[in-house]
Design a protein around this motif. Sequence first.
Motif, PDB file in Angstrom:
ATOM      1  N   ASP A 194       0.859  -1.176   0.000  1.00 53.60           N
ATOM      2  CA  ASP A 194       0.000   0.000   0.000  1.00 53.60           C
ATOM      3  C   ASP A 194       0.898   1.229   0.000  1.00 53.60           C
ATOM      4  N   THR A 195       1.055   1.859  -1.142  1.00 49.87           N
ATOM      5  CA  THR A 195       1.991   2.978  -1.266  1.00 49.87           C
ATOM      6  C   THR A 195       1.472   4.255  -0.609  1.00 49.87           C
ATOM      7  N   THR A 196       0.214   4.244  -0.148  1.00 53.73           N
ATOM      8  CA  THR A 196      -0.328   5.407   0.548  1.00 53.73           C
ATOM      9  C   THR A 196      -0.092   5.335   2.054  1.00 53.73           C
ATOM     10  N   ARG A 197       0.291   4.173   2.540  1.00 53.10           N
ATOM     11  CA  ARG A 197       0.572   4.007   3.974  1.00 53.10           C
ATOM     12  C   ARG A 197       1.753   3.071   4.112  1.00 53.10           C
ATOM     13  N   CYS A 198       2.925   3.606   3.868  1.00 53.72           N
ATOM     14  CA  CYS A 198       4.138   2.792   3.896  1.00 53.72           C
ATOM     15  C   CYS A 198       5.315   3.668   4.292  1.00 53.72           C
ATOM     16  N   ILE A 199       6.481   3.080   4.331  1.00 54.25           N
ATOM     17  CA  ILE A 199       7.723   3.785   4.644  1.00 54.25           C
ATOM     18  C   ILE A 199       8.537   3.884   3.363  1.00 54.25           C
ATOM     19  N   HIS A 200       8.819   5.109   2.937  1.00 53.02           N
ATOM     20  CA  HIS A 200       9.541   5.331   1.685  1.00 53.02           C
ATOM     21  C   HIS A 200      11.038   5.450   1.965  1.00 53.02           C
ATOM     22  N   LEU A 201      11.800   4.588   1.331  1.00 52.52           N
ATOM     23  CA  LEU A 201      13.248   4.507   1.538  1.00 52.52           C
ATOM     24  C   LEU A 201      13.959   4.678   0.204  1.00 52.52           C
ATOM     25  N   ALA A 202      14.954   5.557   0.159  1.00 56.45           N
ATOM     26  CA  ALA A 202      15.727   5.785  -1.064  1.00 56.45           C
ATOM     27  C   ALA A 202      17.194   5.491  -0.823  1.00 56.45           C
ATOM     28  N   PHE A 203      17.782   4.671  -1.705  1.00 58.98           N
ATOM     29  CA  PHE A 203      19.228   4.491  -1.753  1.00 58.98           C
ATOM     30  C   PHE A 203      19.791   5.511  -2.732  1.00 58.98           C
ATOM     31  N   VAL A 204      20.915   6.120  -2.375  1.00 58.23           N
ATOM     32  CA  VAL A 204      21.528   7.161  -3.196  1.00 58.23           C
ATOM     33  C   VAL A 204      22.961   6.754  -3.516  1.00 58.23           C
ATOM     34  N   ALA A 205      23.335   6.877  -4.782  1.00 58.20           N
ATOM     35  CA  ALA A 205      24.688   6.519  -5.218  1.00 58.20           C
ATOM     36  C   ALA A 205      25.665   7.636  -4.891  1.00 58.20           C
ATOM     37  N   GLU A 206      26.786   7.288  -4.299  1.00 55.99           N
ATOM     38  CA  GLU A 206      27.852   8.242  -3.992  1.00 55.99           C
ATOM     39  C   GLU A 206      29.189   7.617  -4.368  1.00 55.99           C
ATOM     40  N   GLY A 207      29.928   8.299  -5.272  1.00 57.71           N
ATOM     41  CA  GLY A 207      31.222   7.773  -5.701  1.00 57.71           C
ATOM     42  C   GLY A 207      31.106   6.704  -6.777  1.00 57.71           C
ATOM     43  N   TYR A 208      29.975   6.664  -7.470  1.00 57.14           N
ATOM     44  CA  TYR A 208      29.789   5.747  -8.598  1.00 57.14           C
ATOM     45  C   TYR A 208      29.781   6.568  -9.886  1.00 57.14           C
ATOM     46  N   ALA A 209      30.693   6.246 -10.798  1.00 54.49           N
ATOM     47  CA  ALA A 209      30.722   6.914 -12.098  1.00 54.49           C
ATOM     48  C   ALA A 209      29.587   6.405 -12.977  1.00 54.49           C
ATOM     49  N   GLU A 210      29.398   7.046 -14.115  1.00 50.30           N
ATOM     50  CA  GLU A 210      28.300   6.691 -15.024  1.00 50.30           C
ATOM     51  C   GLU A 210      28.318   5.215 -15.377  1.00 50.30           C
ATOM     52  N   ASN A 211      29.514   4.677 -15.634  1.00 51.01           N
ATOM     53  CA  ASN A 211      29.614   3.274 -16.050  1.00 51.01           C
ATOM     54  C   ASN A 211      29.554   2.288 -14.877  1.00 51.01           C
ATOM     55  N   GLU A 212      29.313   2.800 -13.666  1.00 50.14           N
ATOM     56  CA  GLU A 212      29.239   1.944 -12.481  1.00 50.14           C
ATOM     57  C   GLU A 212      27.825   1.882 -11.884  1.00 50.14           C
ATOM     58  N   MET A 213      26.837   2.377 -12.618  1.00 50.78           N
ATOM     59  CA  MET A 213      25.481   2.416 -12.071  1.00 50.78           C
ATOM     60  C   MET A 213      24.899   1.026 -11.845  1.00 50.78           C
ATOM     61  N   GLN A 214      25.250   0.065 -12.686  1.00 52.41           N
ATOM     62  CA  GLN A 214      24.741  -1.283 -12.446  1.00 52.41           C
ATOM     63  C   GLN A 214      25.330  -1.858 -11.163  1.00 52.41           C
ATOM     64  N   ALA A 215      26.591  -1.524 -10.901  1.00 53.15           N
ATOM     65  CA  ALA A 215      27.195  -1.959  -9.635  1.00 53.15           C
ATOM     66  C   ALA A 215      26.463  -1.339  -8.454  1.00 53.15           C
ATOM     67  N   PHE A 216      26.054  -0.078  -8.590  1.00 54.37           N
ATOM     68  CA  PHE A 216      25.283   0.577  -7.525  1.00 54.37           C
ATOM     69  C   PHE A 216      23.948  -0.124  -7.301  1.00 54.37           C
ATOM     70  N   ILE A 217      23.243  -0.441  -8.388  1.00 56.57           N
ATOM     71  CA  ILE A 217      21.953  -1.131  -8.253  1.00 56.57           C
ATOM     72  C   ILE A 217      22.150  -2.480  -7.570  1.00 56.57           C
ATOM     73  N   ASP A 218      23.211  -3.182  -7.950  1.00 56.32           N
ATOM     74  CA  ASP A 218      23.505  -4.473  -7.315  1.00 56.32           C
ATOM     75  C   ASP A 218      23.791  -4.291  -5.824  1.00 56.32           C
ATOM     76  N   ASP A 219      24.556  -3.253  -5.491  1.00 52.51           N
ATOM     77  CA  ASP A 219      24.865  -2.984  -4.079  1.00 52.51           C
ATOM     78  C   ASP A 219      23.609  -2.617  -3.299  1.00 52.51           C
ATOM     79  N   ALA A 220      22.734  -1.829  -3.917  1.00 50.65           N
ATOM     80  CA  ALA A 220      21.489  -1.445  -3.254  1.00 50.65           C
ATOM     81  C   ALA A 220      20.617  -2.671  -2.992  1.00 50.65           C
ATOM     82  N   ASN A 221      20.531  -3.560  -3.965  1.00 49.38           N
ATOM     83  CA  ASN A 221      19.755  -4.785  -3.779  1.00 49.38           C
ATOM     84  C   ASN A 221      20.354  -5.654  -2.675  1.00 49.38           C
ATOM     85  N   GLU A 222      21.676  -5.683  -2.597  1.00 44.27           N
ATOM     86  CA  GLU A 222      22.338  -6.449  -1.543  1.00 44.27           C
ATOM     87  C   GLU A 222      22.028  -5.861  -0.168  1.00 44.27           C
TER      88      GLU A 222
END
Length: 430
Positions: free
Chosen positions: A174-202
């Motif tokens: 229920d997106t109207t009654r939930c906790i919204h959490l955002a992961f933010v990339a820091e120190g990841y270059a353009e070509n490292e975004m998939q690594a960031f997504i993998d790290d966030a999932n981990e």
Amino acid sequence: MIIPRHFIVLCMLLVHAANCTAQDFHTYFTDQTLRLDYIFSGNKHKQHISLSNISSTPHWYGKRQRLSESPVEGNGQITIRRHNEDSIIYRNSFSTLFQEWLSYDEAAGPEKAFENVFLVPMPKDTVDVTVELRDNRRNITTAYTHCIAPGDILIRRTGERHTTPYTTLQQAADTTRCIHLAFVAEGYAENEMQAFIDDANEAVEAIFAHEPFKSSRDKFNIVAVKSVSDESGTSEPSKGVWRNTALGSHFDTFYSERYLTTLNLFKLHDLLAGTPYEHIIILVNTDQYGGGGILNSYVLSMTRHAMFKPVVVHEFGHSFGGLADEYAYEFEQIPMYPHDVEPWEPNITTLHDFKGKWENMIEPGTPVPTPESGNPDTIHTKVGLFEGAGYSLKGVYRGVQDCRMRTNETPEFCPVCRNALQRLIDFYTK
């Protein structure tokens, strides 16, 4: 069948109360976020609060019920009242790096300034906003009140275009009654975004492997914000290494080698504008050990180190749950918790005012302090009053011998911390 009149009246009252709760948000607020940027400055002797910028973003992702309540006290609070009235229509708590800095010897000297950002729902009418800072005796040290008119033409509208790209990692039931959490990339270059997504999932899997998050997973909506850095990694001042990254993060905060933070909170929220977020975890692309967590501000954790998963879980306990560290130093350089004041954190106590914490979980006859046991079956489960917590060897107590908030090697949050986290999840989502 005749229904007793008192039962009908009771039902009507309950329905009325439920409707008042449901309508409360829309009575005072619109579905937008008001972002308030402040500068906290000063030193140990005197502190100042100044308003820097006001902006708005589409949609509100914070709580919509129990608006005037704050589930934990924090080291500061932001309160919204109807203009020229005493009635509170919104309140939240926080802690800040500025207040932590005040506990160091350096703060006895020249004044310093720190950025701070608070998100509140957009009011329909003019309101008064009060920001209060508190010391480790829970006394208000400084307060600042200002007026906001929602129709002010100088409230900058952001997040409507040029939004930082993001990926939804998990959608809440229920997106109207939930906790919204955002992961933010820091120190990841353009070509490292998939690594960031993998790290966030981990990191997501690490957090939700722990109770009570595991049982409440469907109450979290999670995104990964792809903020690109010009250079990989992070700055290490003690080594003379400075890198150009999205948030300018660095080790050696307050000259502590492993303390990894960012001071650029305005930039952080610029990058997040227009994304669904309230709680923030910043992932830093470095193999050096370090991190930090600040209540209702952010978590910051390294990702390339073997201790990545336990650290991000521990720091989330700080930033989301308001949990205190349960370890102690042999020599306490910074007395964070005076022994004649009860800490506001739910997982430690000085026994000054223990009522309402975990006293109901302790078996009658348990000695104080509770002796530590060598039995591996009980060190994570037996609840008592174990001395040594909040950086103090004496006078501050934790609930269980070992816990995720005490050591990186402990696999779970203790029963005391689990209960505190569950209460917080329920506060936001029920």
